[in-house]
Design a protein around this motif. Structure first.
Motif, mmCIF file in Angstrom:
data_model
loop_
_atom_site.group_PDB
_atom_site.id
_atom_site.type_symbol
_atom_site.label_atom_id
_atom_site.label_comp_id
_atom_site.label_asym_id
_atom_site.label_seq_id
_atom_site.Cartn_x
_atom_site.Cartn_y
_atom_site.Cartn_z
ATOM 1 N N PHE A 353 57.084 50.062 99.250
ATOM 2 C CA PHE A 353 55.736 51.699 98.189
ATOM 3 C C PHE A 353 55.081 50.891 97.140
ATOM 4 O O PHE A 353 54.438 51.233 96.955
ATOM 5 N N LEU A 354 55.014 50.050 97.032
ATOM 6 C CA LEU A 354 53.626 49.497 95.634
ATOM 7 C C LEU A 354 52.895 48.713 96.096
ATOM 8 O O LEU A 354 52.129 47.716 96.188
ATOM 9 N N ASN A 355 52.344 49.988 97.240
ATOM 10 C CA ASN A 355 50.773 49.761 97.372
ATOM 11 C C ASN A 355 49.569 51.044 97.453
ATOM 12 O O ASN A 355 49.652 51.934 96.608
ATOM 13 N N LEU A 356 48.390 50.941 97.334
ATOM 14 C CA LEU A 356 47.434 52.258 96.926
ATOM 15 C C LEU A 356 47.763 52.665 98.382
ATOM 16 O O LEU A 356 47.617 54.024 98.609
ATOM 17 N N ASP A 357 48.005 52.814 99.664
ATOM 18 C CA ASP A 357 48.682 53.997 100.693
ATOM 19 C C ASP A 357 49.286 54.424 99.918
ATOM 20 O O ASP A 357 49.537 55.411 100.001
ATOM 21 N N LYS A 358 51.077 54.078 98.897
ATOM 22 C CA LYS A 358 52.056 55.170 98.788
ATOM 23 C C LYS A 358 51.077 55.553 96.929
ATOM 24 O O LYS A 358 51.087 56.476 96.940
ATOM 25 N N LEU A 446 45.856 45.142 89.869
ATOM 26 C CA LEU A 446 47.315 44.593 89.928
ATOM 27 C C LEU A 446 47.792 44.004 91.149
ATOM 28 O O LEU A 446 49.134 43.703 91.214
ATOM 29 N N PHE A 447 48.346 45.152 91.918
ATOM 30 C CA PHE A 447 49.209 45.566 93.244
ATOM 31 C C PHE A 447 48.574 44.454 94.085
ATOM 32 O O PHE A 447 49.294 43.674 94.421
ATOM 33 N N GLU A 448 47.269 43.754 94.666
ATOM 34 C CA GLU A 448 46.826 43.038 95.399
ATOM 35 C C GLU A 448 47.599 41.518 94.413
ATOM 36 O O GLU A 448 47.166 40.612 95.078
ATOM 37 N N PHE A 449 47.689 41.566 93.147
ATOM 38 C CA PHE A 449 48.307 40.469 92.396
ATOM 39 C C PHE A 449 49.206 39.908 92.868
ATOM 40 O O PHE A 449 49.443 39.158 92.775
ATOM 41 N N LEU A 450 49.711 41.062 92.243
ATOM 42 C CA LEU A 450 51.674 41.508 93.224
ATOM 43 C C LEU A 450 52.142 40.947 94.235
ATOM 44 O O LEU A 450 53.070 39.744 94.273
#
Length: 617
Positions: A353-358, A446-450
């Motif tokens: 759920f921690l992604n740009l789609d959501k 931030l999301f890609e880094f994680l």
């Protein structure tokens, strides 16, 4: 003497067993091990085969961080550092495969190879006063015998008579100065008289020919323990990836970059500060928050603005930093949660759920915090139910608005269109596999880094197909405390210290509590175990102990304390489930500040949410 043979899995640190090696490491190990086996030649010398062992160990594990070569009259050594001047960490006696006369066996250790190890160890320990030898190894390429140096220290270096004979021999004051004299006249009879248990790890590479040479990747799992056994993490007893004492500096530095912070040194303290003027980027979380606080005049709403600094700039920085830390703490916690959900559901990415789609913007992230995680599924709004249907309710104050958020900013106040430059040391890769450059939207960055790190690779003995670095809860705890203690340069207490403190204090407290309650006079846990008859009463007594951590930061110390309390119950054989049934089929212990659960076969316990026995544990 009594011989105790361990298989590779049994010899490894149980916390180390949980770390998944990546595919690249395993493939390199297989290639180099096959080369070692294929190059052996019965007609060649021992020196030839010794060089094969050196090549294998160097290429697979030790080059360039650990120097490997012969040392004086020692056959082969691995140094603790990258030069010959560094101390010796591993002593290896290498024989050619056909030299059966001098090689030890699982039934007979008192052969020349073992006697040589005794001499080499005494030279390191007594003559060179080296306290850093970790293991000793005897091998003939196929068979490997690995001994912990603590065994040699106890049996040989601490025996005054043997040390005296060794010293006399080295000084040339005995009947002969040849090493064969030491082996036959001193070492052999001494070893023959040993009555203590001698524990060693044994394996034969020939037993691994099938997984080494076939193309079935599933078979490679059987090589994991062997791969780890010869690694510097085991042989040199180095910290390993999920060691809670180790900070992933690359992760830490890039996270600070995204927040808008930098670490500086002031005397012996490391402090976290705002980037210097001219090096700031308005898209970082901190700088964006400062801009919003300033433009919306949020500081005027604070009841006690002076507690955040004496000047307007100090107040802006300190309020923005507190907000940024709160938001980042939530996000990192959620990354761990997401990883565990995916793991529990066998890699099902629908639990991501921690992604740009959501989460397309900061508004969505704010909704996740307060409309999803803070509410039971039945109480959620329809617009978030579908998007986050697999995200559980968390009854945690972490997902309640803080007082400072209520009067200043929520993360939804940040600007969605801001970008920040990618740090030069980034973990991100482009399509060609090279370091990514340029700029990214802050939330996307931030999301890609994680996602470039693995938050879930602990657990089962499997190979990690994606070559991602591990970030676990212990490492995040270290990062939390470093960031949260930014003002005073506070230190994260390493796991081995909290583990030791908890073990020493809690076990004494448990014994004392039983003595007070039952009017006993037990001295330790072993005596306590012999006297306990009522398991229910014993649990009640242990549960009555209260533990306070007045300096609580990340909760690390309290987690260590809870782990130790559970381990104590296991040792007292009173550990039970919620229905009062004893967990007698399992062994629970604290290793490397982690609670490790194994079954009767020594297999690591894995949580399966659909399995009743798993739920019971």
């Amino acid at each position: 003497m009594e011989l105790k043979e361990l298989k590779p899995r049994k010899a490894l640190n149980k916390a180390f067993l949980k770390v998944k090696p990546n595919r690249t490491e395993i493939e390199g190990f297989k290639t180099n091990l096959i080369a070692l086996l294929d190059r052996t030649n019965d007609t060649e010398s021992e020196e030839f085969h010794k060089n094969l062992v050196i090549d294998f160990l160097k290429k697979t594990y030790y080059d360039p961080n650990h120097y490997i070569n012969t040392k004086g009259r020692n056959d082969l050594v691995i140094h603790n550092g990258n030069t010959a001047k560094s101390s010796v960490g591993v002593i290896i006696e290498a024989k050619k495969p056909t030299n059966k006369a001098e090689m030890i066996t699982t039934k007979k250790l008192n052969a020349k190879a073992f006697q040589e190890l005794v001499l080499y160890y005494l030279r390191e320990r007594i003559t060179h006063k080296n306290l850093e030898v970790k293991h000793l190894v005897a091998t003939n390429i196929n068979e490997w015998f690995i001994f912990d140096a603590t065994l040699f220290d106890r049996l040989f270096a601490q025996n005054k008579n043997l040390v005296k004979q060794f010293t006399e021999f080295e000084g040339g004051r005995l009947a002969d100065t040849k090493t064969d004299f030491f082996y036959k006249q001193i070492a052999e009879p001494f070893i023959a008289d040993i009555t203590a248990e001698i524990e060693f790890t044994y394996f034969n590479i020939q037993d691994y020919q099938k997984p080494l040479r076939n193309a079935d990747k599933a078979d490679d799992n059987s090589l994991i323990a062997l791969f780890k056994l010869l690694s510097p993490e085991h042989l040199l007893k180095l910290p390993f990836t999920n060691d809670s004492n180790s900070l992933d500096k690359r992760f830490y530095s890039e996270l600070l970059h995204i927040i808008g912070l930098t670490e500086t040194k002031e005397g012996n303290k490391k402090l976290i500060e705002r980037n210097k003027s001219g090096e700031r980027h308005s898209g970082t979380i901190l700088e964006d928050a400062i801009i919003q606080l300033d433009s919306l005049d949020k500081l005027s709403r604070l009841d006690k603005p002076n507690q955040f600094g004496s000047t307007s700039q100090e107040r802006l920085f300190n309020v923005a930093l507190e907000l940024s830390i709160t938001w980042i703490n939530r996000i990192l916690f959620l990354k761990l949660l997401e990883a565990q959900l995916i793991t529990y559901h066998k890699g099902d990415k629908s639990y991501s759920f921690l992604n740009l789609d959501k989460i397309k913007n900061y508004d969505d992230l704010n909704s996740l915090f307060f409309q999803v995680l803070a509410r039971k599924y039945s109480d959620r709004n329809d617009d978030v139910k579908k998007a986050f249907e697999n995200v559980p309710y968390l009854n945690s104050s972490l997902f309640e608005p803080t007082d400072i958020e209520q009067v200043t900013l929520f993360i939804s106040n940040l600007k969605d269109d801001k970008k920040i430059p990618i740090i030069s040391t980034t973990v991100l890769k482009n399509d060609q596999g090279k370091k990514q450059t340029g700029s990214l939207n802050t939330l996307e960055y931030l999301f890609e880094f994680l996602n470039a790190y693995d938050f879930s690779s602990e657990g089962s003995e499997e190979i990690q197909e994606d070559n991602k670095s591990l970030i676990n809860a212990s490492v995040l705890g270290l990062i939390f405390e470093k960031i949260n203690g930014y003002k005073d340069g506070s230190f994260f207490t390493p796991g081995f210290i909290t583990m030791y403190m908890c073990r020493e204090t809690i076990r004494k407290a448990v014994v004392q509590k039983f003595n007070e309650t039952k009017k006993w006079n037990c001295k330790d846990i072993e005596e306590l175990y012999d006297k306990i008859e009522d398991r229910k009463e014993a649990n009640k007594i242990v549960n009555s102990i209260k533990i306070c951590d007045p300096a609580v930061g990340s909760g690390h110390f309290l987690v260590s304390a809870l782990n130790e309390m559970i381990a104590v119950k296991n040792d007292l054989k009173i550990l039970q489930d919620r229905d009062g049934k004893r967990l007698k089929e399992y062994q629970v212990e604290v290793v490397n500040d982690e609670l490790i659960v194994t079954d009767e076969e020594g297999e690591l316990f894995e949580y399966n949410p659909t399995n009743k026995e798993s739920q019971r544990i």
